[in-house]
Write an enzyme that holds these catalytic residues in place. Structure first.
Site, short mmCIF file in Angstrom:
data_model
loop_
_atom_site.label_atom_id
_atom_site.label_comp_id
_atom_site.label_asym_id
_atom_site.label_seq_id
_atom_site.Cartn_x
_atom_site.Cartn_y
_atom_site.Cartn_z
N HIS A 259 0.95 -1.40 -0.06
CA HIS A 259 -0.09 0.06 0.00
C HIS A 259 0.90 1.36 -0.12
O HIS A 259 0.33 2.46 -0.44
CB HIS A 259 -0.83 0.11 1.24
CG HIS A 259 -1.94 0.96 1.17
ND1 HIS A 259 -1.68 2.52 1.21
CD2 HIS A 259 -3.27 0.93 1.17
CE1 HIS A 259 -2.78 2.85 0.96
NE2 HIS A 259 -3.82 2.24 1.03
N CYS A 260 2.19 1.16 0.22
CA CYS A 260 2.82 2.48 0.68
C CYS A 260 3.92 2.65 -0.71
O CYS A 260 3.72 3.87 -1.00
CB CYS A 260 3.55 2.17 1.91
SG CYS A 260 2.81 2.21 3.40
N ILE A 261 4.81 1.90 -0.82
CA ILE A 261 6.10 2.37 -1.75
C ILE A 261 5.68 2.45 -3.03
O ILE A 261 5.98 3.43 -3.63
CB ILE A 261 7.08 1.14 -1.77
CG1 ILE A 261 7.34 0.62 -0.16
CG2 ILE A 261 8.35 1.86 -2.08
CD1 ILE A 261 7.88 1.42 0.79
#
Ligand SMILES: NC(=O)c1ccc[n+]([C@@H]2O[C@H](COP(=O)([O-])OP(=O)(O)OC[C@H]3O[C@@H](n4cnc5c(N)ncnc54)[C@H](O)[C@@H]3O)[C@@H](O)[C@H]2O)c1
Length: 428
Positions: A259-261
């Site tokens: 979900h982040c990088i």
């Protein structure tokens, strides 16, 4: 103390449990009734969180969940942990944050604290979120209610990572907001790191994730350069990381996931444009990382070619659908991109993932919904022309893979130290 946590996902649920564990009464607010019901029944829906941990806090009366946002009005702090994805034009979609703000606003009372934890661009908390909170409540941030940003730092799949032990950055809309937020979080988190503003805290989270994205791109690029020189990038990284200072190991792979990088850096590139600033490093890293799945598929095609087989019509198995080893999170997983590209080239594609028995609906890869993980046995695995190791789950028996499968394309160095036959293993 009573707190409400909005969004009971990978971030909100562990945070809720940590507060409850430390004696705070927690009301979990989510728009998904299935999650709310599961929690109230003492069940879990996240692999690394045990049902017993949820049940212990629920039965002790310290944690309950509801879809009724009026419950926020009985708390002194509301912490928002909802998704911040990109829309289909790859621009920030903060609609979940704003919808949460609109749902909370009518229940805000003077003196309450609202904290945003979702990763986002600088200015979201003190502008976008503040606007909806003030409009819906008639109260003023910094004067009537407190407002802060504190990014989540979660290391999914790391059993030693505990919410309480990870230092937490907090930025307040005013010094009093920061003081209030620090007082609330100190009930659950050991080390707090105050910064001067919500924007500094938002920017901190983006730096952390951009740092990872850029460094992963660097090793992905070096993987290609060194492979052309017949040098194994994994050997090089393992040697380099013996340096006790000035080096941090990052590893190549089939592309970015989670979900982040793959997402957060583009929150900054989007915002930077408003200030006339270029984000060349971030864009370049995005390009390099986004090219990895096609590189892997080309490598699989070369491997099949060495056996006089085309991709078209070949049976190809992907090992690991989760984006990261030993987690059950398939969001933004590059395995989906590999499956799509292989299918586009005519391959017959299947996957094996011990943590994901069946593919549940996803925002971008809905066409795979309902596909089931294959069963792990000799008969099934030996029926594939090639196997691509996309995620190196530690429970997978890689020696059996070498024994049963004719061609292995390894993107994670999972086969290191396992004997293979001549021409069987293709690193990618
Ligand atoms: N997962 C991670 O490892 C991680 C790490 C650091 C930061 N983050 C950030 O934290 C935020 C949340 O991520 P996550 O992984 O927990 O997401 P998630 O999808 O696991 O959970 C989000 C939850 O919010 C709920 N929700 C959506 N809209 C809502 C609304 N309007 N009101 C109430 N609930 C609502 C969803 O039903 C879901 O249960 C994101 O901004 C993410 O970038 C995630």
């Amino acid at each position: 103390m009573n707190v409400a946590i909005v969004g009971l996902g990978y971030v909100g649920l562990p945070l809720s449990l940590q507060f409850a564990h430390n004696g705070v009464n927690v009301t979990g607010l989510d728009i998904d009734p299935a999650k709310v019901n599961a929690i109230n029944a003492g069940q879990t829906y996240i692999k690394h969180i045990a049902a017993a941990t949820v049940a212990a806090q629920v039965s002790a009366g310290r944690f309950h969940a509801t879809t009724d946002f009026s419950a926020a009005g009985q708390t002194e702090a509301v912490i928002i942990c909802v998704p911040t994805p990109l829309n289909k034009n790859r621009e920030p979609d903060i609609s979940y944050v704003l919808n949460s703000g609109r749902a909370i606003a009518p229940h805000l009372r003077p003196g309450m604290l609202v904290v945003l934890e979702s990763s986002t661009y600088p200015g979201t908390t003190d502008t976008d979120l503040r606007d909806v909170l003030e409009a819906g409540s008639g109260l003023k941030a910094g004067a009537d209610f407190h407002l802060a940003f504190s990014p989540e730092r979660e290391d999914p799949g790391n059993p030693d990572s505990k919410v309480a032990q990870i230092p937490k950055v907090i930025g307040g809309y005013s010094p009093a907001c920061l003081e209030k937020a620090t007082a609330v979080y100190s009930r659950a988190i050991k080390t707090l790191v105050p910064v001067s503003s919500c924007r500094a805290a938002e920017a901190t989270k983006l730096l952390e994730n951009i740092f990872r994205g850029v460094n992963i791109a660097l090793v992905n690029e070096l993987k290609l350069v060194y492979a052309a020189m017949d040098i194994d990038v994994w050997e090089v990284i393992n040697a380099a990381k013996t340096k006790p200072f000035g080096f941090m190991a990052f590893y190549p792979g089939p592309g970015l996931g989670g979900h982040c990088i793959p997402i957060d850096p583009f929150y900054l590139t989007w915002k930077a444009r408003e200030y006339g600033q270029l984000t060349k490093f971030i864009e370049l890293a995005g390009e390099v990382n986004a090219a990895m799945p096609v590189h892997v598929v080309n490598r699989a095609a070369a491997a099949l070619n060495s056996c006089r087989k085309p991709v078209n019509g070949s049976r190809i198995l992907l090992i690991g659908l989760a984006y990261k080893a030993n987690v059950d999170d398939m969001r933004e997983s590059p395995t989906f991109v590999l499956m799509d590209e292989l299918k586009r080239r005519g391959a017959d594609v299947a996957y094996y993932d011990p943590f994901i028995p069946v593919i549940t609906p996803t925002r971008e890869h809905g066409h795979w919904t309902g596909t089931q993980s294959v069963t792990w046995n000799r008969e099934t695995l030996s029926g594939f022309d090639a196997v691509i190791i996309a995620t190196a789950h530690s429970g997978v028996n890689y020696a059996e893979l070498a024994d049963w499968c004719p061609l292995l394309i390894d993107t994670r160095n999972a086969m290191a130290g396992i004997p293979t036959r001549d021409g069987q293993l293709w690193k990618s």
